[in-house]
Design an enzyme around this catalytic site. Structure first.
Site, PDB file in Angstrom:
ATOM      1  CG  ASN A  15      42.377  54.656  42.861  1.00  7.26           C
ATOM      2  OD1 ASN A  15      41.234  54.221  42.760  1.00  7.26           O
ATOM      3  ND2 ASN A  15      42.981  54.858  44.018  1.00  7.26           N
ATOM      4  CG  ASP A  74      48.586  63.135  45.274  1.00  6.52           C
ATOM      5  OD1 ASP A  74      48.814  62.036  44.726  1.00  6.52           O
ATOM      6  OD2 ASP A  74      49.090  63.468  46.357  1.00  6.52           O
TER       7      ASP A  74
HETATM    8  P1  ITT Z   1      46.645  57.621  40.984  1.00  6.50           P
HETATM    9  O1  ITT Z   1      47.871  58.340  41.509  1.00  6.50           O
HETATM   10  O2  ITT Z   1      46.918  56.798  39.764  1.00  6.50           O
HETATM   11  O3  ITT Z   1      45.463  58.523  40.843  1.00  6.50           O
HETATM   12  P2  ITT Z   1      46.732  56.357  43.584  1.00  6.50           P
HETATM   13  O4  ITT Z   1      45.867  55.320  44.228  1.00  6.50           O
HETATM   14  O5  ITT Z   1      48.205  56.130  43.585  1.00  6.50           O
HETATM   15  O6  ITT Z   1      46.174  56.556  42.087  1.00  6.50           O
HETATM   16  P3  ITT Z   1      47.157  58.695  45.232  1.00  6.50           P
HETATM   17  O7  ITT Z   1      48.620  58.708  44.997  1.00  6.50           O
HETATM   18  O8  ITT Z   1      46.422  59.996  45.178  1.00  6.50           O
HETATM   19  O9  ITT Z   1      46.388  57.757  44.202  1.00  6.50           O
HETATM   20  O10 ITT Z   1      46.896  58.003  46.610  1.00  6.50           O
HETATM   21  C1  ITT Z   1      45.722  58.224  47.264  1.00  6.50           C
HETATM   22  C2  ITT Z   1      45.418  57.071  48.170  1.00  6.50           C
HETATM   23  O11 ITT Z   1      44.610  57.611  49.232  1.00  6.50           O
HETATM   24  C3  ITT Z   1      44.557  56.054  47.473  1.00  6.50           C
HETATM   25  O12 ITT Z   1      45.316  54.990  46.929  1.00  6.50           O
HETATM   26  C4  ITT Z   1      43.650  55.586  48.592  1.00  6.50           C
HETATM   27  O13 ITT Z   1      44.294  54.627  49.324  1.00  6.50           O
HETATM   28  C5  ITT Z   1      43.510  56.798  49.474  1.00  6.50           C
HETATM   29  N1  ITT Z   1      42.260  57.476  49.139  1.00  6.50           N
HETATM   30  C6  ITT Z   1      42.103  58.602  48.406  1.00  6.50           C
HETATM   31  N2  ITT Z   1      40.808  58.879  48.254  1.00  6.50           N
HETATM   32  C7  ITT Z   1      40.136  57.920  48.903  1.00  6.50           C
HETATM   33  C8  ITT Z   1      38.783  57.651  49.099  1.00  6.50           C
HETATM   34  O14 ITT Z   1      37.842  58.415  48.570  1.00  6.50           O
HETATM   35  N3  ITT Z   1      38.448  56.580  49.809  1.00  6.50           N
HETATM   36  C9  ITT Z   1      39.381  55.775  50.327  1.00  6.50           C
HETATM   37  N4  ITT Z   1      40.682  55.939  50.180  1.00  6.50           N
HETATM   38  C10 ITT Z   1      41.073  57.002  49.464  1.00  6.50           C
END
Ligand code: ITT
Length: 200
Positions: A15, A74
């Site tokens: 991400n 996560d």
């Molecule tokens: P990685 O697992 O590769 O790190 P991911 O996007 O799949 O990337 P997650 O499984 O942790 O990550 O999903 C977290 C989701 O929550 C992320 O895709 C965002 O949509 C949301 N999220 C987390 N932190 C955020 C933030 O600071 N601002 C906005 N949305 C956020």
């Protein structure tokens, strides 16, 4: 094996928004960050049932595959009126990385419910190649805006208004979000425990 922080660690994320935030949050500590995406590692299936399980799973796989200390995040948005959804499914509610349909869904499911409270949560896992790991958590409370506003940040930032402000995270400068976000809260704890002695 000593469980200290070397000069270079892998950030187990694909991400870009998270990666940018970690680079800003950990910049003062003289530790180079390379992402698992940049290293060509595949994103693992997130089979855990909690943020902590998924963070540990992502960090452990990256540490095993690279032989480096790995940091994983996560995180997700938990909406009170939706019993904490999307929660650990926050990324999976998106349409191939497009969060506008997911933001619309949240507002549609909240409907006329006056309870618009929500929080972002993150669990960070730091894992060494021998499998030893530590976790820390961070949270920021706020409310859901009735429609997306702003172009900054990533993910659900356009609908999240942190308590104490009237702007969404996406309407703030990166530095302002990075001072108060769930990721900043968790990163501060992590830094105090593991990185503080490295401040350049
Ligand atoms: P990685 O697992 O590769 O790190 P991911 O996007 O799949 O990337 P997650 O499984 O942790 O990550 O999903 C977290 C989701 O929550 C992320 O895709 C965002 O949509 C949301 N999220 C987390 N932190 C955020 C933030 O600071 N601002 C906005 N949305 C956020």
């Amino acid at each position: 094996m000593p469980h200290t922080i070397p000069d270079r660690i892998v950030i187990a994320t694909h991400n870009q928004g998270k990666l940018r935030e970690f680079q800003a949050l950990l910049a003062p500590y003289g530790c180079a960050l390379i992402s698992s995406g940049q290293m060509g590692l595949a994103a693992p299936d997130e089979t855990g049932s909690t943020f902590a399980e998924n963070a540990i799973l992502k960090a452990r796989i990256a540490a095993q595959e690279t032989g480096m200390v790995a940091l994983a995040d996560d995180s997700g948005l938990c909406v009170s009126a939706l019993d904490g959804s999307p929660g650990i499914y926050s990324a999976r509610w998106s349409d191939n990385g497009d969060f506008y349909p997911a933001m619309e869904r949240i507002n549609r499911e909240i409907g006329a419910n006056p309870d618009r409270a929500a929080h972002f949560i993150t669990v960070l896992a730091l894992c060494w190649p021998d499998g030893y790991h530590e976790t820390v958590a961070g949270r920021v409370d706020g409310t859901i805006a009735p429609a997306p506003r702003g172009t900054g940040g990533h993910g659900y930032d356009p609908i999240f208004v942190p308590n104490g402000d009237t702007r969404t995270f996406a309407e703030m400068h990166d530095d302002e979000k990075n001072a108060i976000s769930h990721r900043a809260v968790a990163a501060r704890i992590l830094v105090e425990k593991f990185f503080a002695h490295r401040k350049s």
